[in-house]
Each structure stands twice: as structure tokens, then as C-alpha cells.
Design an enzyme around this catalytic site. Sequence first.
Site, short mmCIF file in Angstrom:
data_model
loop_
_atom_site.label_atom_id
_atom_site.label_comp_id
_atom_site.label_asym_id
_atom_site.label_seq_id
_atom_site.Cartn_x
_atom_site.Cartn_y
_atom_site.Cartn_z
N GLN A 79 -25.42 -7.76 -78.88
CA GLN A 79 -25.59 -6.74 -78.13
C GLN A 79 -24.49 -5.77 -78.68
OE1 GLN A 79 -24.28 -9.85 -77.49
NE2 GLN A 79 -22.83 -9.93 -75.76
N GLY B 136 -24.12 -12.29 -79.39
CA GLY B 136 -23.08 -11.42 -80.01
C GLY B 136 -23.72 -9.99 -80.72
N PHE C 33 -10.60 -10.45 -76.52
CA PHE C 33 -10.52 -10.88 -78.01
C PHE C 33 -9.25 -10.65 -78.63
CE2 PHE C 33 -15.33 -10.06 -79.16
CZ PHE C 33 -15.67 -11.22 -78.24
N TYR D 120 -21.33 -2.01 -59.11
CA TYR D 120 -20.87 -0.86 -59.73
C TYR D 120 -21.62 0.17 -60.38
CZ TYR D 120 -18.02 0.90 -63.40
OH TYR D 120 -17.27 1.66 -64.22
N GLU E 17 -25.01 0.75 -59.24
CA GLU E 17 -25.43 1.61 -58.26
C GLU E 17 -24.42 2.45 -57.37
OE1 GLU E 17 -28.41 2.31 -58.15
OE2 GLU E 17 -29.74 0.44 -58.61
P1 NAD Z 1 -8.59 0.38 -64.03
O1 NAD Z 1 -8.93 -0.86 -63.38
O2 NAD Z 1 -7.58 0.22 -64.90
O3 NAD Z 1 -8.44 1.53 -63.03
C1 NAD Z 1 -8.89 1.76 -61.84
C2 NAD Z 1 -7.64 2.12 -60.89
O4 NAD Z 1 -8.29 2.51 -59.69
C3 NAD Z 1 -6.79 1.12 -60.64
O5 NAD Z 1 -5.45 1.49 -60.97
C4 NAD Z 1 -7.08 0.64 -59.27
O6 NAD Z 1 -5.66 -0.22 -58.87
C5 NAD Z 1 -7.73 1.67 -58.69
N1 NAD Z 1 -8.42 1.41 -57.40
C6 NAD Z 1 -9.36 0.59 -57.35
N2 NAD Z 1 -9.93 0.47 -56.17
C7 NAD Z 1 -9.29 1.28 -55.40
C8 NAD Z 1 -9.35 1.80 -54.01
N3 NAD Z 1 -10.19 1.52 -53.34
N4 NAD Z 1 -8.44 2.81 -53.71
C9 NAD Z 1 -7.60 3.23 -54.55
N5 NAD Z 1 -7.48 3.06 -55.79
C10 NAD Z 1 -8.44 1.95 -56.22
O7 NAD Z 1 -9.96 0.89 -64.98
P2 NAD Z 1 -10.08 2.16 -66.07
O8 NAD Z 1 -10.69 1.68 -67.33
O9 NAD Z 1 -8.62 2.84 -65.98
O10 NAD Z 1 -11.15 3.04 -65.12
C11 NAD Z 1 -10.88 4.24 -64.43
C12 NAD Z 1 -12.14 4.99 -64.06
O11 NAD Z 1 -12.87 5.13 -65.22
C13 NAD Z 1 -12.94 4.10 -63.17
O12 NAD Z 1 -13.41 4.92 -62.14
C14 NAD Z 1 -13.82 3.55 -64.10
O13 NAD Z 1 -15.40 3.04 -63.43
C15 NAD Z 1 -14.14 4.59 -65.15
N6 NAD Z 1 -14.67 4.05 -66.39
C16 NAD Z 1 -13.96 3.49 -67.23
C17 NAD Z 1 -14.48 3.02 -68.37
C18 NAD Z 1 -13.70 2.19 -69.30
O14 NAD Z 1 -14.30 1.83 -70.46
N7 NAD Z 1 -12.42 1.98 -69.28
C19 NAD Z 1 -15.90 3.36 -68.69
C20 NAD Z 1 -16.62 3.92 -67.88
C21 NAD Z 1 -16.15 4.44 -66.72
N1 UDP Z 2 -18.03 -9.65 -73.88
C1 UDP Z 2 -17.99 -11.13 -74.70
N2 UDP Z 2 -16.79 -11.78 -74.59
C2 UDP Z 2 -15.87 -11.37 -73.79
C3 UDP Z 2 -16.20 -10.21 -72.85
C4 UDP Z 2 -16.91 -9.79 -73.05
O1 UDP Z 2 -18.74 -11.21 -75.48
O2 UDP Z 2 -14.61 -12.20 -73.77
C5 UDP Z 2 -19.24 -9.09 -74.09
C6 UDP Z 2 -19.95 -8.54 -72.72
O3 UDP Z 2 -20.81 -9.76 -72.79
C7 UDP Z 2 -20.68 -7.37 -73.27
C8 UDP Z 2 -19.53 -6.59 -74.04
O4 UDP Z 2 -18.78 -7.72 -74.60
O5 UDP Z 2 -21.95 -7.58 -73.98
C9 UDP Z 2 -18.78 -5.53 -73.59
O6 UDP Z 2 -18.34 -6.18 -72.32
P1 UDP Z 2 -17.35 -5.40 -71.22
O7 UDP Z 2 -16.84 -6.31 -70.20
O8 UDP Z 2 -15.95 -5.03 -72.08
O9 UDP Z 2 -17.78 -4.19 -70.74
P2 UDP Z 2 -19.17 -3.66 -70.25
O10 UDP Z 2 -20.13 -4.87 -70.38
O11 UDP Z 2 -18.83 -3.17 -68.91
O12 UDP Z 2 -19.73 -2.65 -71.36
#
Ligand code: NAD
Ligand code: UDP
Length: 309
Positions: free
Chosen positions: A208, A206, A190, A144, A146
Site C-alpha cells: 500500500q 506493505g 517505524f 474520521y 465521514e
Molecule cells: P494531533 O492529534 O497531534 O492534533 C490534534 C489536536 O486536536 C490535539 O492537540 C488534540 O488534543 C486536539 N483535540 C482533539 N479533539 C479535541 C476536541 N474535541 N477539542 C479540542 N481539542 C481537541 O494531530 P495532527 O496530525 O496535528 O492533526 C491536526 C489536524 O490536521 C487534524 O484535524 C487532522 O485531522 C488534520 N490532518 C492531519 C494529517 C496528518 O498527517 N498529520 C493529515 C490529514 C489531516
Molecule cells: N502502517 C503499518 N505499520 C504501522 C503503522 C501503519 O504498516 O505500524 C501502515 C497502515 O496500515 C497504512 C500506512 O501505514 O497503510 C499509513 O498508516 P497511518 O496510520 O500512518 O496513516 P493513514 O492510514 O491514516 O494514512
Amino acid sequence: MKKILVTGGAGFLGSHLCERLLNDGNEVICLDNYFTGNKRNILHLMGNPYFEVIRHDVTAPFFIEVDQIYNLACPASPVHYQYNPIKTVKTSVMGAINMLGLAKRIHARILQASTSEVYGDPDVHPQPESYWGNVNPIGIRSCYDEGKRCAETLFFDYHRQNNVDIKVVRIFNTYGPRMHPNDGRVVSNFIIQALNGEDITIYGNGEQTRSFCYCTDLIEALVRMMNSDKGITGPINIGNPNEFTINQLAHLIIELTGSSSKIIHLPAAEDDPHQRQPIINQAKEVLRWEPTVQLREGLEKTIAYFKSI
Ligand code: NAD
Ligand code: UDP
């Protein structure tokens, strides 16, 4: 009225974005392979004659005429992006190449949903856009991290080499209604555990931290960035700078749900970033944006959503 392509449009953030763009009077084409997205997220939009849904995988080329492309297609939760890591890299890298190639050919503006994960386990805190990050290139999160870093590289190379009109935002943890109930992210985990009276699973001690942004705030920033002046490419951090430990989040969710759940500690996740907080001065200055929904209010709305499904 603009014609706008949203890849990953059936996902959590994508569905909110499609809804917002339609409400603003645009024509929206939602592209998704439904890996983590779901038709339920966009069912309420399907009667709109200006909304079109296409099942397609961004790792394959796609041809269409649009004015703007939001590239969101990529699983975002660690559980889902680690399920098939090779596919995750392909989605980020080949998806970026295919969408940038499309943008180049049709002269469309394109926005990349990048991530705070490009900073890895940051040793600079809080994180400014100028920080190059601390990413393990061979760990279980690397597919993810990279993949997203390479996508940023591709965006800036297409910009320099082919003059593609790019916008790159680095999204920090965002939550809200329509998160996948089983996607394993901390807020959805949660809340569901609390509502079901199950143990709240904290990974590690916890202590972090994460900084949680509510989805509608995030969508506002994406739209502002897309419609910003041409010279503005980013990358720009988008997130809510209010930082919480995972322990604090667990206690707040127990309080808001009135749950009798107990907290248990499980082994820490591998390569789990210890701290994460965006510096959002650029977003404030360039986009005139800052978050308006704070954690308690956002969690109340999210809890109401999970109760309703
Ligand atoms: P999500 O998993 O709900 O949405 C991702 C969508 O992309 C899904 O509908 C999935 O079916 C689609 N998808 C996955 N692989 C695909 C492919 N190969 N071809 C076509 N569609 C594909 O996640 P989200 O939280 O809505 O995230 C949306 C975007 O925002 C992502 O690129 C994610 O990396 C980025 N992002 C989200 C967060 C967050 O906290 N929600 C944080 C950082 C970045
Ligand atoms: N986490 C946790 N319990 C869970 C799910 C996540 O303690 O059931 C922690 C996880 O280890 C991380 C933080 O919550 O420290 C955020 O995790 P999440 O998967 O939501 O997002 P990301 O790690 O990608 O920021």
C-alpha cells in the site's frame, strides 16, 4: 498583527502552526482539550506575551474575538480516532458547527484542516480535488472520514448560506518532530521501533502507498491558503506527491537509523486505503506552493527529534 485562534494548537501540526504565526508577529490563542496534544509541544511558546493557551473542547461553544480561525482540533491517527469513535464524529461535526458559528458571528475567516481520508480507499489515482471519494460509511475509519466529510459540507453550507469566509485544505500524510510517540502512525511507529531495535510492524503486504509531507512545508501551505484571496475557498490538496510503498518506507527508516530491526508483517488494517497520492496542481497555481523537503531529509530531522526525547 492579527489575532488568530488555533484549535488543536497543542497537537503535532497545531504547535508548529502556533509557532509560525507567532514568528510572523501575530497574537495567537491556542485552544485544546489535550486529548492527543500535549503542553510539552507548546512549552517553548508560553513565555511569549502574545501567546495564550485555553483548555477547551470544541464540541462546546466558544466565544472570543479574533480575525482568523484555523480549525485543527481532531485526533488524526487511526489508533486515536478509533479509540472513541462517537467522540471523533462529535469533534469534527460539532466542532465545525461551533467554530463556523463563531466565525459567522465575529466575521472571522476560517480554515478547515480536512484530509485525504475524504477520498477513502480511492479508485482514482492520483487524487484530484474533483474526485468524490470511495468511503465506507459504516466501517471503523468512518468516524474520521465521514466526520471530516460532514465538516466540509458544513463549511460550504455556511459559506453559501451565511457568506462565511471559508478555506478548506485536504491534508495528505504529514510527519515530523512533535508527532505523538505512541499515536500509531506509520512514521512515528517505524522510527521508534527502529531506534529501540524492535520489530518493524508492517500491516498487510506493505505494498500500500502513501505520500509523505514534512510538517514545515505543510504549515507554509496552511498560512498561504489562509491569506489567499477571498474567492478562494478550496478544497485544495496539500501534500507531497512523492509516493512510497510502506515497504520502501520501512527500508529507508532502517537505513537512516542504522537499525538492526527486522521487518514483520501483521494482518492488514481494516479498510486501509491501498494507494494515496495528491495531485497538487491547484496548490501550485493558486498558492504558488509546493513541498521543498523530501522524504530522506524530513526523516533525518524526525529521527533526530525522536532520539532527543
Ligand atoms: P494531533 O492529534 O497531534 O492534533 C490534534 C489536536 O486536536 C490535539 O492537540 C488534540 O488534543 C486536539 N483535540 C482533539 N479533539 C479535541 C476536541 N474535541 N477539542 C479540542 N481539542 C481537541 O494531530 P495532527 O496530525 O496535528 O492533526 C491536526 C489536524 O490536521 C487534524 O484535524 C487532522 O485531522 C488534520 N490532518 C492531519 C494529517 C496528518 O498527517 N498529520 C493529515 C490529514 C489531516
Ligand atoms: N502502517 C503499518 N505499520 C504501522 C503503522 C501503519 O504498516 O505500524 C501502515 C497502515 O496500515 C497504512 C500506512 O501505514 O497503510 C499509513 O498508516 P497511518 O496510520 O500512518 O496513516 P493513514 O492510514 O491514516 O494514512
